[in-house]
Design a protein around this motif. Sequence first.
Motif, PDB file in Angstrom:
ATOM      1  N   ARG A 437       0.860  -1.199   0.000  1.00  0.00           N
ATOM      2  CA  ARG A 437       0.000   0.000   0.000  1.00  0.00           C
ATOM      3  C   ARG A 437       0.881   1.229   0.000  1.00  0.00           C
ATOM      4  N   VAL A 438       0.282   2.330  -0.439  1.00  0.00           N
ATOM      5  CA  VAL A 438       1.022   3.588  -0.388  1.00  0.00           C
ATOM      6  C   VAL A 438       0.800   4.164   0.997  1.00  0.00           C
ATOM      7  N   ALA A 439       1.896   4.493   1.683  1.00  0.00           N
ATOM      8  CA  ALA A 439       1.800   5.079   3.030  1.00  0.00           C
ATOM      9  C   ALA A 439       2.548   6.405   2.986  1.00  0.00           C
ATOM     10  N   GLY A 440       1.797   7.480   2.824  1.00  0.00           N
ATOM     11  CA  GLY A 440       2.425   8.800   2.707  1.00  0.00           C
ATOM     12  C   GLY A 440       3.271   8.853   1.451  1.00  0.00           C
ATOM     13  N   GLU A 441       4.562   9.135   1.630  1.00  0.00           N
ATOM     14  CA  GLU A 441       5.437   9.254   0.457  1.00  0.00           C
ATOM     15  C   GLU A 441       6.220   7.970   0.222  1.00  0.00           C
ATOM     16  N   SER A 442       5.829   6.912   0.955  1.00  0.00           N
ATOM     17  CA  SER A 442       6.545   5.637   0.812  1.00  0.00           C
ATOM     18  C   SER A 442       5.585   4.552   0.355  1.00  0.00           C
ATOM     19  N   ILE A 443       6.192   3.433  -0.030  1.00  0.00           N
ATOM     20  CA  ILE A 443       5.381   2.251  -0.301  1.00  0.00           C
ATOM     21  C   ILE A 443       5.685   1.260   0.807  1.00  0.00           C
ATOM     22  N   GLU A 444       4.624   0.706   1.371  1.00  0.00           N
ATOM     23  CA  GLU A 444       4.805  -0.244   2.466  1.00  0.00           C
ATOM     24  C   GLU A 444       4.440  -1.630   1.958  1.00  0.00           C
ATOM     25  N   ALA A 445       5.322  -2.592   2.208  1.00  0.00           N
ATOM     26  CA  ALA A 445       5.005  -3.979   1.851  1.00  0.00           C
ATOM     27  C   ALA A 445       5.045  -4.794   3.134  1.00  0.00           C
ATOM     28  N   LEU A 446       4.019  -5.629   3.314  1.00  0.00           N
ATOM     29  CA  LEU A 446       3.969  -6.477   4.503  1.00  0.00           C
ATOM     30  C   LEU A 446       4.088  -7.933   4.071  1.00  0.00           C
ATOM     31  N   VAL A 447       4.998  -8.655   4.712  1.00  0.00           N
ATOM     32  CA  VAL A 447       5.121 -10.095   4.460  1.00  0.00           C
ATOM     33  C   VAL A 447       4.823 -10.779   5.799  1.00  0.00           C
ATOM     34  N   GLU A 448       3.678 -11.441   5.855  1.00  0.00           N
ATOM     35  CA  GLU A 448       3.231 -12.028   7.124  1.00  0.00           C
ATOM     36  C   GLU A 448       3.182 -13.538   7.007  1.00  0.00           C
ATOM     37  N   ASP A 449       3.668 -14.211   8.035  1.00  0.00           N
ATOM     38  CA  ASP A 449       3.515 -15.671   8.012  1.00  0.00           C
ATOM     39  C   ASP A 449       2.876 -16.119   9.312  1.00  0.00           C
ATOM     40  N   SER A 450       2.336 -17.322   9.292  1.00  0.00           N
ATOM     41  CA  SER A 450       1.664 -17.834  10.479  1.00  0.00           C
ATOM     42  C   SER A 450       2.569 -18.833  11.209  1.00  0.00           C
ATOM     43  N   GLY A 451       3.878 -18.611  11.072  1.00  0.00           N
ATOM     44  CA  GLY A 451       4.847 -19.490  11.735  1.00  0.00           C
ATOM     45  C   GLY A 451       4.946 -19.165  13.222  1.00  0.00           C
ATOM     46  N   PRO A 452       5.969 -19.700  13.882  1.00  0.00           N
ATOM     47  CA  PRO A 452       6.089 -19.499  15.338  1.00  0.00           C
ATOM     48  C   PRO A 452       6.478 -18.081  15.732  1.00  0.00           C
ATOM     49  N   GLY A 453       6.884 -17.233  14.743  1.00  0.00           N
ATOM     50  CA  GLY A 453       7.238 -15.849  15.051  1.00  0.00           C
ATOM     51  C   GLY A 453       8.659 -15.732  15.557  1.00  0.00           C
ATOM     52  N   VAL A 454       9.137 -14.490  15.684  1.00  0.00           N
ATOM     53  CA  VAL A 454      10.502 -14.247  16.171  1.00  0.00           C
ATOM     54  C   VAL A 454      10.367 -13.808  17.626  1.00  0.00           C
ATOM     55  N   PRO A 455      11.071 -14.479  18.561  1.00  0.00           N
ATOM     56  CA  PRO A 455      10.959 -14.077  19.968  1.00  0.00           C
ATOM     57  C   PRO A 455      11.297 -12.593  20.139  1.00  0.00           C
ATOM     58  N   ALA A 456      10.582 -11.928  21.074  1.00  0.00           N
ATOM     59  CA  ALA A 456      10.737 -10.473  21.246  1.00  0.00           C
ATOM     60  C   ALA A 456      12.206 -10.071  21.363  1.00  0.00           C
ATOM     61  N   GLY A 457      12.995 -10.840  22.095  1.00  0.00           N
ATOM     62  CA  GLY A 457      14.401 -10.476  22.316  1.00  0.00           C
ATOM     63  C   GLY A 457      15.239 -10.571  21.057  1.00  0.00           C
ATOM     64  N   ASP A 458      14.755 -11.304  20.068  1.00  0.00           N
ATOM     65  CA  ASP A 458      15.557 -11.528  18.850  1.00  0.00           C
ATOM     66  C   ASP A 458      15.177 -10.588  17.718  1.00  0.00           C
ATOM     67  N   GLN A 459      14.161  -9.729  17.935  1.00  0.00           N
ATOM     68  CA  GLN A 459      13.617  -8.989  16.788  1.00  0.00           C
ATOM     69  C   GLN A 459      14.576  -7.966  16.184  1.00  0.00           C
ATOM     70  N   LEU A 460      15.582  -7.544  16.951  1.00  0.00           N
ATOM     71  CA  LEU A 460      16.609  -6.671  16.356  1.00  0.00           C
ATOM     72  C   LEU A 460      17.804  -7.502  15.914  1.00  0.00           C
ATOM     73  N   LYS A 461      18.115  -8.546  16.745  1.00  0.00           N
ATOM     74  CA  LYS A 461      19.300  -9.372  16.456  1.00  0.00           C
ATOM     75  C   LYS A 461      19.212 -10.058  15.094  1.00  0.00           C
ATOM     76  N   VAL A 462      17.984 -10.405  14.679  1.00  0.00           N
ATOM     77  CA  VAL A 462      17.873 -11.153  13.417  1.00  0.00           C
ATOM     78  C   VAL A 462      18.420 -10.375  12.231  1.00  0.00           C
ATOM     79  N   PHE A 463      18.596  -9.052  12.408  1.00  0.00           N
ATOM     80  CA  PHE A 463      19.130  -8.268  11.293  1.00  0.00           C
ATOM     81  C   PHE A 463      20.660  -8.213  11.303  1.00  0.00           C
ATOM     82  N   GLU A 464      21.282  -8.847  12.346  1.00  0.00           N
ATOM     83  CA  GLU A 464      22.749  -8.825  12.394  1.00  0.00           C
ATOM     84  C   GLU A 464      23.303  -9.857  11.411  1.00  0.00           C
ATOM     85  N   PRO A 465      24.469  -9.537  10.786  1.00  0.00           N
ATOM     86  CA  PRO A 465      25.046 -10.496   9.848  1.00  0.00           C
ATOM     87  C   PRO A 465      25.313 -11.848  10.527  1.00  0.00           C
ATOM     88  N   PHE A 466      25.103 -12.905   9.831  1.00  0.00           N
ATOM     89  CA  PHE A 466      25.368 -14.294  10.249  1.00  0.00           C
ATOM     90  C   PHE A 466      24.495 -14.751  11.406  1.00  0.00           C
TER      91      PHE A 466
END
Length: 518
Positions: A437-466
């Motif tokens: 969808r268009v959100a203001g001056e950006s385009i927003e894309a949502l990719v949602e899955d019904s898997g087990p999810g990412v634990p709250a503590g890992d939600q930033l760490k998952v973006f770290e290399p390796f």
Amino acid sequence: MGMPELSAGDKLPGVLPMVFQQAVAQADIAISITDARGVILFVNPAFSRVTGYEAAEAIGRNESILSNKTTPSEVYKTLWQRISRGMAWNGTLVNRRKDGTRYLAELVITPVLDAGGAVVNYLGMHRDITEVHRLACEVRNQKALIESVVDAAPIVIALLDAADRVVLDNHEYKKLQADLGMAEPAPLLMAAVRSALAQEVQAAAQPDPRRAGYLFLDREVRIDRPGAKGPLWFSCSATAVSEADTGADNFFAGARRDYVLLLAKDITGLRMQQEKARMAALRAMLAEEDRASALRESLSAAVFQLEGPLNMVASAVHMLTRRQGASPGDPMAAALADAVRTGEAALANLRAMIPHRVAEAAGPVNLNEVLRDVLDVSTQRLLGAGISVTWQPQAILPALQGHPNKLRAMFKALVDNAIDAMSGRGWRERELSVATRVAGESIEALVEDSGPGVPAGDQLKVFEPFYTTRRGSGAGGHLGTGLSGAQQIAADHGGSISIDAAHVPGCRVRVELPVQRR
Ligand code: FAD
């Protein structure tokens, strides 16, 4: 005060009766005065001009001498009902002149009352509106003709006013509205073309000489539909149209009103054929990229693993030569130095064999197209894992400046992660939902899955290399760099990726990419 009786003129003061008589005589409208039964007592010269009856021929006869006998008797009934009760009547009658020719009379009859309120005379005023009627009919006929041509045209046609409101449309446009379940797709088509044009102007594109007279010509716009329905493509052109303002305020000013006539031709059939070829090429390219990337990773790993021991041998040679002093003839040192040289040459060879990443030029990218490509190429994996997919695109997205292959790789990583997350043994909920969808001056894309999810503590760490939440072999052939690489690609496009902490159960990854990069 009603109209004076013919004899009442002499009761008026001064020169007024004279002025009245002259005014009636010189008026350019047919005027007649009758008694209470419609018998003519007076006519002015304009009456004679319009009807062909001289005053002497008309006076003493009923106004019905003008009747063509084709005006329905109901009309006369109503006429008489009103005027005999003292009320004015106006309407249009078919009249016959003295010479038998017919004309349309726009007639006003005003009863003249005596002091007691009784009708004593009637004042009739009429003018020949045959020509006006003919013109009005012609305009109506032309309008009906144009509307039926516009309606029958096999392309979408919409006329938009200065505020992008649709003021006229055709059958194909209504079909499009129904198909998209959308009130007004035309302003969105216009916005999509305008945004593409703005980007071209920024890129200093040369004006197209064929465009003369057009605001734009043959601009392609893609419309995505939710669910399994494929996208539609339209080739859009627009011309400026202006019409004279019909308001009384602008009668003398001669102001004009501006419109845009939008013509959109459905080229989906043609585009689908091109799409098939493009998808085949894309699959081949992605397969090649997968192969190259696997090779790149294996060779890099091999180089990394060889570099360690070789460095150790090189240091050993170095230490040996330093400890024993320079003895060029020492066969042990010579053999080791030779081994180091050969090893370095082998490493250089391996490095040279690592496939280069191909630099990709930036251009306008439709994110819906990128996401559909990713879903298309992932179909086998999705089906294999028994995952149902919900596709909910914004119908028309503005193009953003970007690298399509990198963006495809980014979304592919997100979709692969989602598939992996839902592929665990015994995991039942297997739904993937992708939306834009268009959100203001950006385009927003949502990719949602019904898997087990990412634990709250890992939600930033998952973006770290390796970093990976997967333990062990890394299912799906990933080395764990997916999200950090995806984050990098989003950042390269001036955007970001985040995991929606509030979304439970499952995992919702939000990608935001600006349409215009600052
Ligand atoms: P008619 O028999 O004269 O009338 C048809 C019906 O009108 C009758 O059935 C009756 O219901 C009603 N009617 C007629 N006369 C009277 C009456 N005195 N009182 C109550 N009801 C009555 N007609 C035109 O066709 N063209 C004109 O330009 C025109 N100008 C007129 C101007 C004035 C000032 C007046 C008063 C009338 C005018 N008429 C005009 C109407 C005209 O007098 C006729 O009534 C009409 O022409 C129909 O004529 P007819 O012979 O077909 O039928």
